[in-house]
Design a protein around this motif. Structure first.
Motif, PDB file in Angstrom:
ATOM      1  N   THR A  91      36.828  51.610  53.376  1.00  0.00           N
ATOM      2  CA  THR A  91      35.764  50.455  53.743  1.00  0.00           C
ATOM      3  C   THR A  91      34.746  50.015  53.211  1.00  0.00           C
ATOM      4  OG1 THR A  91      36.987  51.035  56.102  1.00  0.00           O
ATOM      5  CG2 THR A  91      35.211  49.508  56.133  1.00  0.00           C
ATOM      6  N   GLU A  92      34.037  51.111  52.802  1.00  0.00           N
ATOM      7  CA  GLU A  92      32.968  50.868  52.076  1.00  0.00           C
ATOM      8  C   GLU A  92      33.206  50.140  50.789  1.00  0.00           C
ATOM      9  OE1 GLU A  92      30.999  54.715  51.739  1.00  0.00           O
ATOM     10  OE2 GLU A  92      30.344  54.609  54.023  1.00  0.00           O
ATOM     11  N   LYS A  93      34.027  50.677  50.057  1.00  0.00           N
ATOM     12  CA  LYS A  93      34.611  50.065  48.562  1.00  0.00           C
ATOM     13  C   LYS A  93      34.759  48.784  48.837  1.00  0.00           C
ATOM     14  CE  LYS A  93      36.296  54.617  46.826  1.00  0.00           C
ATOM     15  NZ  LYS A  93      37.273  55.159  46.279  1.00  0.00           N
ATOM     16  N   LYS A  94      35.543  48.236  49.840  1.00  0.00           N
ATOM     17  CA  LYS A  94      36.031  46.937  50.149  1.00  0.00           C
ATOM     18  C   LYS A  94      34.736  46.087  50.341  1.00  0.00           C
ATOM     19  CE  LYS A  94      39.768  46.569  52.394  1.00  0.00           C
ATOM     20  NZ  LYS A  94      40.768  46.749  53.687  1.00  0.00           N
ATOM     21  N   ARG A  95      33.717  46.665  51.136  1.00  0.00           N
ATOM     22  CA  ARG A  95      32.602  45.788  51.223  1.00  0.00           C
ATOM     23  C   ARG A  95      31.856  45.521  50.141  1.00  0.00           C
ATOM     24  NH1 ARG A  95      30.162  49.299  54.439  1.00  0.00           N
ATOM     25  NH2 ARG A  95      31.522  48.790  56.223  1.00  0.00           N
ATOM     26  N   LYS A  96      32.187  46.170  49.097  1.00  0.00           N
ATOM     27  CA  LYS A  96      31.109  46.018  47.996  1.00  0.00           C
ATOM     28  C   LYS A  96      32.100  45.501  46.880  1.00  0.00           C
ATOM     29  CE  LYS A  96      28.376  50.115  48.803  1.00  0.00           C
ATOM     30  NZ  LYS A  96      27.965  51.645  48.335  1.00  0.00           N
ATOM     31  N   LYS A  97      33.163  45.123  46.966  1.00  0.00           N
ATOM     32  CA  LYS A  97      34.416  44.468  45.904  1.00  0.00           C
ATOM     33  C   LYS A  97      33.952  43.121  45.621  1.00  0.00           C
ATOM     34  CE  LYS A  97      38.988  44.703  44.933  1.00  0.00           C
ATOM     35  NZ  LYS A  97      40.452  45.349  45.605  1.00  0.00           N
ATOM     36  N   ASN A  98      34.190  42.549  44.414  1.00  0.00           N
ATOM     37  CA  ASN A  98      34.107  41.395  44.165  1.00  0.00           C
ATOM     38  C   ASN A  98      35.002  40.243  44.920  1.00  0.00           C
ATOM     39  OD1 ASN A  98      32.937  39.323  42.934  1.00  0.00           O
ATOM     40  ND2 ASN A  98      33.585  39.523  40.742  1.00  0.00           N
ATOM     41  N   PHE A  99      34.423  39.191  45.303  1.00  0.00           N
ATOM     42  CA  PHE A  99      35.146  38.215  46.128  1.00  0.00           C
ATOM     43  C   PHE A  99      36.178  37.817  45.330  1.00  0.00           C
ATOM     44  CE2 PHE A  99      36.059  33.955  47.234  1.00  0.00           C
ATOM     45  CZ  PHE A  99      36.595  34.080  48.694  1.00  0.00           C
ATOM     46  N   ALA A 100      36.069  37.642  43.890  1.00  0.00           N
ATOM     47  CA  ALA A 100      37.326  37.124  42.857  1.00  0.00           C
ATOM     48  C   ALA A 100      38.395  37.765  42.832  1.00  0.00           C
ATOM     49  CB  ALA A 100      36.650  36.775  41.815  1.00  0.00           C
ATOM     50  N   MET A 101      38.170  39.239  42.934  1.00  0.00           N
ATOM     51  CA  MET A 101      39.309  40.173  42.952  1.00  0.00           C
ATOM     52  C   MET A 101      40.060  40.200  44.399  1.00  0.00           C
ATOM     53  SD  MET A 101      37.334  43.123  40.983  1.00  0.00           S
ATOM     54  CE  MET A 101      38.896  44.252  40.843  1.00  0.00           C
ATOM     55  N   SER A 102      39.435  39.930  45.559  1.00  0.00           N
ATOM     56  CA  SER A 102      39.874  39.906  46.903  1.00  0.00           C
ATOM     57  C   SER A 102      40.373  38.623  47.388  1.00  0.00           C
ATOM     58  CB  SER A 102      39.269  40.742  47.523  1.00  0.00           C
ATOM     59  OG  SER A 102      37.692  40.076  47.866  1.00  0.00           O
ATOM     60  N   LYS A 103      40.180  37.363  46.390  1.00  0.00           N
ATOM     61  CA  LYS A 103      40.372  36.153  46.813  1.00  0.00           C
ATOM     62  C   LYS A 103      42.002  36.087  47.393  1.00  0.00           C
ATOM     63  CE  LYS A 103      39.745  31.452  45.600  1.00  0.00           C
ATOM     64  NZ  LYS A 103      39.439  30.507  44.478  1.00  0.00           N
ATOM     65  N   PHE A 104      42.901  36.442  46.734  1.00  0.00           N
ATOM     66  CA  PHE A 104      44.368  36.304  47.053  1.00  0.00           C
ATOM     67  C   PHE A 104      44.720  37.445  47.770  1.00  0.00           C
ATOM     68  CE2 PHE A 104      43.394  33.502  43.430  1.00  0.00           C
ATOM     69  CZ  PHE A 104      43.483  32.071  43.988  1.00  0.00           C
ATOM     70  N   SER A 105      44.063  38.436  48.368  1.00  0.00           N
ATOM     71  CA  SER A 105      44.619  39.416  48.831  1.00  0.00           C
ATOM     72  C   SER A 105      45.145  39.145  50.232  1.00  0.00           C
ATOM     73  CB  SER A 105      43.370  40.650  49.404  1.00  0.00           C
ATOM     74  OG  SER A 105      42.541  40.179  50.091  1.00  0.00           O
ATOM     75  N   PHE A 106      45.874  40.262  50.828  1.00  0.00           N
ATOM     76  CA  PHE A 106      46.763  39.920  51.927  1.00  0.00           C
ATOM     77  C   PHE A 106      45.758  39.453  53.174  1.00  0.00           C
ATOM     78  CE2 PHE A 106      48.680  41.565  56.042  1.00  0.00           C
ATOM     79  CZ  PHE A 106      49.597  40.731  56.015  1.00  0.00           C
ATOM     80  N   ASP A 107      44.564  40.559  53.312  1.00  0.00           N
ATOM     81  CA  ASP A 107      43.706  39.965  54.330  1.00  0.00           C
ATOM     82  C   ASP A 107      43.142  38.701  54.283  1.00  0.00           C
ATOM     83  OD1 ASP A 107      44.126  42.541  55.186  1.00  0.00           O
ATOM     84  OD2 ASP A 107      42.419  43.367  54.296  1.00  0.00           O
ATOM     85  N   ALA A 108      42.790  38.340  53.061  1.00  0.00           N
ATOM     86  CA  ALA A 108      42.336  36.667  52.890  1.00  0.00           C
ATOM     87  C   ALA A 108      43.225  35.818  53.274  1.00  0.00           C
ATOM     88  CB  ALA A 108      41.753  36.523  51.426  1.00  0.00           C
ATOM     89  N   ARG A 109      44.609  35.751  52.587  1.00  0.00           N
ATOM     90  CA  ARG A 109      45.797  34.815  53.129  1.00  0.00           C
ATOM     91  C   ARG A 109      45.852  35.004  54.682  1.00  0.00           C
ATOM     92  NH1 ARG A 109      50.163  36.707  50.770  1.00  0.00           N
ATOM     93  NH2 ARG A 109      49.181  38.482  49.692  1.00  0.00           N
ATOM     94  N   LYS A 110      46.183  36.093  55.141  1.00  0.00           N
ATOM     95  CA  LYS A 110      46.059  36.194  56.844  1.00  0.00           C
ATOM     96  C   LYS A 110      45.065  35.351  57.280  1.00  0.00           C
ATOM     97  CE  LYS A 110      46.691  39.501  60.209  1.00  0.00           C
ATOM     98  NZ  LYS A 110      46.631  40.821  60.684  1.00  0.00           N
ATOM     99  N   LYS A 111      43.848  35.659  56.932  1.00  0.00           N
ATOM    100  CA  LYS A 111      42.914  34.573  57.588  1.00  0.00           C
ATOM    101  C   LYS A 111      42.990  33.041  57.477  1.00  0.00           C
ATOM    102  CE  LYS A 111      39.165  38.154  57.303  1.00  0.00           C
ATOM    103  NZ  LYS A 111      37.831  38.589  56.655  1.00  0.00           N
ATOM    104  N   ILE A 112      43.431  32.847  56.344  1.00  0.00           N
ATOM    105  CA  ILE A 112      43.415  31.312  56.097  1.00  0.00           C
ATOM    106  C   ILE A 112      44.885  30.919  56.848  1.00  0.00           C
ATOM    107  CG2 ILE A 112      44.367  29.445  54.412  1.00  0.00           C
ATOM    108  CD1 ILE A 112      42.901  31.583  52.242  1.00  0.00           C
ATOM    109  N   GLY A 113      45.861  31.825  56.920  1.00  0.00           N
ATOM    110  CA  GLY A 113      46.935  31.361  58.144  1.00  0.00           C
ATOM    111  C   GLY A 113      46.690  31.173  59.245  1.00  0.00           C
ATOM    112  N   GLU A 114      45.701  31.950  59.608  1.00  0.00           N
ATOM    113  CA  GLU A 114      45.560  31.808  60.992  1.00  0.00           C
ATOM    114  C   GLU A 114      44.694  30.626  61.375  1.00  0.00           C
ATOM    115  OE1 GLU A 114      43.315  35.595  61.931  1.00  0.00           O
ATOM    116  OE2 GLU A 114      44.885  36.755  62.079  1.00  0.00           O
TER     117      GLU A 114
END
Length: 832
Positions: free
Chosen positions: A780-803
């Motif tokens: 969780t701490e690593k994900k919080r510090k991760k660059n947004f460009a690397m996590s832009k198309f992640s499953f969590d991001a796509r799930k939020k957009i779908g919602e």
């Protein structure tokens, strides 16, 4: 003898070599020893002529040599001569002669200390004095010198010589010597009595000679050391008898403040200290056994393996013994439980005279005679003794009222001492003054919230110890049945304090609710009907009120003996019914009995159950005679009664205890108590039964539930057979002691000091810098510090957009429904 041997024999020997030779051949080297003895005598004589001069370097070594050799190889007259010479060097000629005569005479003729020493003994060099003391201790450890001979000389040195290190060594030697005398349970009573009488004469001499506020004399210092020794020996369970307590009681009555304060602190804190020592010793012993070196990272050998197995066996044995000890201590509620702590206050011979002496000294002393802390110690001791022994000391209570000002120093401790001094034999007139003083100085709107809460709690604690203050000797009632007291309006005072239960401050409201709950238990008729509650209403209906002053309810027997007989009779009847069912019925009948058939006693509950099942079980006369009703019914002298009397052996088992009157129960209780010896488990059972009965008396709902259980014959089903106490309270409770935290205000956040704030800041800083768990950062701490460009198309991001898209479609559908949308909406708007 050869020439070389003769040369070695004629050559001068060192003292260490001569000591070895004297140990091997005492008779052969007696001449050499005598020569060294004459040398020591001459050196001591020279030193006494000029004690200020620097001693010879060889004198210290010679003293040690003479003490070691005389106590081992030439024990007897020679060791006595050396000991007398060293004592003469230490304390002078007259004192050494008196100590030696005291050793030869009977044990009771030990003289008292002399306040001064000869000039030569006072001016003796510290190295020589230290060497003489260590030599005498060596001779005493080897048994060459009797203990009484050294006792007076060492006390003389402790009282006069201003050498701190020497005093400490003398103190530890005397304490350890007395411990070794009484080691392994082998006590020398004659020697102990002699030493205790010597200590008592020192303390008594200090009490007679000293005056309050004067400087300490040598006798006072010796008395302080004697008191400290007795306290240490009592704490180590060496001298925990009445004689030691009597010596400390004499010290507590001493005018010297330092001597008295040591004894008072002993009486007030000895139980906690002894219990803490016992707990620490058990913990250390278990930790030493529990820590086993398994040699996981060392070479495995057979010797190490045997050692590990032996340590594991010892740990298992100690663990079993520890568990058995815990269980035994948990179940032990009798005489042995009261002996775990050694209550020194309970062993006082004349507590009334002691507290009167100390109280007189407190009242007559001025402001500069004793410090305020010493006066508080005296008041604490006096109130504790009065409360424990239930003494009548009427001048104490007006004195306590003088210290109950709102701005008095340590006023919370004064209130705690006032609670300690109260017991059931104190006249209520004396308590009325204390209650009025507390009410005027603490329970008023001009006081702070904390003061008001402390005052209400103090009043509740005092009334709990003296319930007679809530009743009058002659209660007068008016036409409405309201109580009127000519001396003090108890009802108005009670209801006034009960009004604080709804105060806006939380600490005051908690104290007020505690007062209301206490009055509900003791005298609920003093409260208004709306404040009595369920418990108070039940007790008010039962006529609960405290005993008046001097009124006693005489016990006719052991409380709960009648309930125990009823419980045993019910248990026997159920066991006998189960045996008859298992012997006289077939398997089908057993299945029916296990399925929950109900007998038709009154035609109420049984009819309903059988109507639901669809058929009724038919019984013959034999079954009806075997299976009786659960209630215990008096059967008389018929055949069934005779059979039950033969089986149970007691005719009392056939009595219905629920239908007996109070007089019949009291008569049965007296008869059972006088004809039966109860065990510890039976006392625990009676305690449970009485507690349940009292709780049912307070709670109408529980009383109704118990009444229904009696009607069904299930009165004692909720009572378990285990006698263990489920209490997890492991705190140390001392009889009669009242701590200031017992009456402090609750739910009040105390203001932290500067040191406490700094400690909290440092603790939080260390907690932030040093992580509590091991390892690196979490995902969780690593994900919080991760660059947004690397996590832009992640499953969590796509799930939020779908919602979010789904939410948009949902809002469109709702809007179309509100507009009357649908496939047939246009058809409705067509015109024909």
């Amino acid at each position: 003898m050869s020439e070389t041997a003769s040369c070695a024999r004629s050559a001068p020997l060192k003292l260490s070599q001569l000591q070895n030779f004297c140990k091997r051949d005492p008779a052969g080297y007696k001449d050499d020893y005598d020569a060294q003895s004459r040398r020591l005598t001459s050196l001591v004589g020279i030193l006494l002529l000029s004690p200020n001069a620097d001693p010879s370097p060889s004198l210290v070594e010679l003293i040690q040599f003479m003490a070691a050799v005389s106590s081992s190889s030439y024990k007897g007259e020679e060791s006595d001569r050396v000991a007398a010479l060293l004592m003469e060097l230490l304390v002078g000629t007259s004192n050494s002669a008196s100590s030696s005569s005291a050793a030869n005479e009977s044990a009771a003729t030990i003289p008292l200390l002399q306040s001064t020493l000869p000039l030569a003994a006072l001016q003796l060099h510290r190295d020589i004095r230290k060497a003489c003391v260590s030599a005498l201790i060596l001779m005493r450890n080897k048994g060459a010198v009797p203990p009484l001979r050294l006792l007076q000389s060492f006390f003389q040195l402790m009282a006069v010589v201003p050498d701190k290190n020497l005093r400490e060594s003398l103190y530890h030697h005397i304490v350890n010597d007395i411990r070794n005398i009484n080691k392994n349970g082998k006590k020398d009573e004659k020697l102990n009595r002699t030493i205790q009488s010597f200590f008592h004469r020192i303390v008594a001499a200090s009490a007679n000679e000293s005056t309050a506020g004067a400087e300490d004399s040598p006798t006072d210092y010796a008395a302080k050391r004697a008191v400290q020794m007795i306290c240490d020996l009592y704490r180590r369970n060496v001298w925990n008898d009445e004689r030691s307590v009597h010596i400390l009681a004499t010290a507590a009555a001493s005018p010297n403040a330092s001597v008295a304060s040591r004894a008072l602190r002993f009486f007030l804190n000895i139980e906690e200290a002894m219990a803490l020592d016992k707990q620490n010793s058990e913990t250390n012993e278990w930790e030493g056994i529990d820590n086993i070196n398994l040699h996981l990272h060392s070479k495995k050998t057979k010797g190490k393996q045997r050692l590990i197995e032996k340590q594991i066996r010892n740990r298992k044995k100690k663990q079993n013994a520890r568990e058995h000890g815990i269980i035994a201590n948990r179940e032990d509620k009798g005489v042995e439980a009261s002996k775990k702590l050694f209550p020194a206050i309970e062993l006082l011979h004349d507590p009334q005279g002691l507290v009167e002496t100390i109280l007189k000294r407190v009242k007559s002393s001025g402001s500069n005679t004793y410090k305020f802390e010493v006066k508080m110690l005296m008041l604490n001791f006096v109130t504790r003794v009065v409360g424990n022994h239930e003494l009548i000391l009427l001048p104490l209570y007006p004195l306590l009222q003088r210290y109950m000002g709102g701005h008095q120093r340590d006023v919370t401790a004064i209130l705690a001492y006032s609670v300690q001094s109260c017991h059931q034999y104190v006249p209520p007139e004396e308590i009325y003054g204390i209650l009025k003083t507390i009410a005027h100085n603490f329970i008023t709107e001009r006081c702070s919230e904390e003061q008001m809460a402390v005052g209400i709690n103090a009043v509740r604690s005092i009334c709990a110890r003296v319930p007679s203050v809530l009743s009058t000797e002659e209660d007068e009632t008016d036409g409405d049945g309201r109580e009127i007291s000519s001396s003090w309006d108890v009802e108005a005072f009670t209801r006034d304090l009960a009004g604080y239960a709804k105060h806006k401050d939380r600490s005051i409201s908690i104290a007020g609710r505690g007062w209301v709950n206490f009055i509900r238990e003791v005298h609920p008729s003093l409260l208004q009907g709306k404040d009595r509650g369920l418990v108070g209403a039940g007790l008010h209906k039962a006529g609960e009120r405290p005993l008046r002053y001097g009124e006693v309810r005489a016990a006719l027997g052991v409380e709960g003996a009648d309930l125990l007989v009823a419980y045993e009779a019910s248990k026997k009847r159920k066991e006998k019914g189960g045996k008859k069912n298992s012997d006289g019925s077939d398997s089908e009948g057993d299945d029916d009995s296990e399925s929950g058939w109900v007998e038709m006693n009154d035609g109420e509950e049984g009819g309903d159950d059988e109507s639901e099942s669809g058929w009724v079980e038919m019984k013959d006369e034999e079954d009806e005679s075997d299976e009786e009703a659960p209630d215990l019914v008096l059967l008389g002298d018929d055949e069934e009664g005779k059979e039950e009397e033969d089986v149970d052996g007691e005719k009392g088992d056939t009595v219905d205890y629920s239908k007996l009157s109070k007089k019949e129960r009291a008569k049965m209780q007296q008869e059972v108590s006088s004809t039966r010896i109860f065990t510890a488990s039976e006392f625990a059972k009676m305690h449970k039964l009485v507690a349940r009965q009292q709780q049912a008396r307070r709670d109408p709902r529980l009383a109704a539930k118990l009444k229904r259980a009696i009607a069904k014959g299930e009165e004692f089903d909720d009572i378990s057979d285990s006698d263990s106490d489920d209490s997890d309270d492991e705190d140390i409770h001392i009889k009669g002691a009242v701590n200031t935290t017992d009456i402090m205000a609750d739910a009040k956040r105390k203001r932290m000091s500067k040191a406490e704030k700094l400690e909290k800041i440092i603790e939080g800083r260390v907690k932030f810098e040093n992580k509590e768990r091991a390892g690196g950062s979490t995902n969780t701490e690593k994900k919080r510090k991760k660059n947004f460009a690397m996590s832009k198309f992640s499953f969590d991001a796509r799930k939020k957009i779908g919602e979010k898209t789904t939410a948009k479609m949902g809002r469109k559908q709702e809007r179309s429904k509100l507009d009357g949308g649908g496939r047939d909406a246009k058809k409705r708007r067509r015109k024909f």
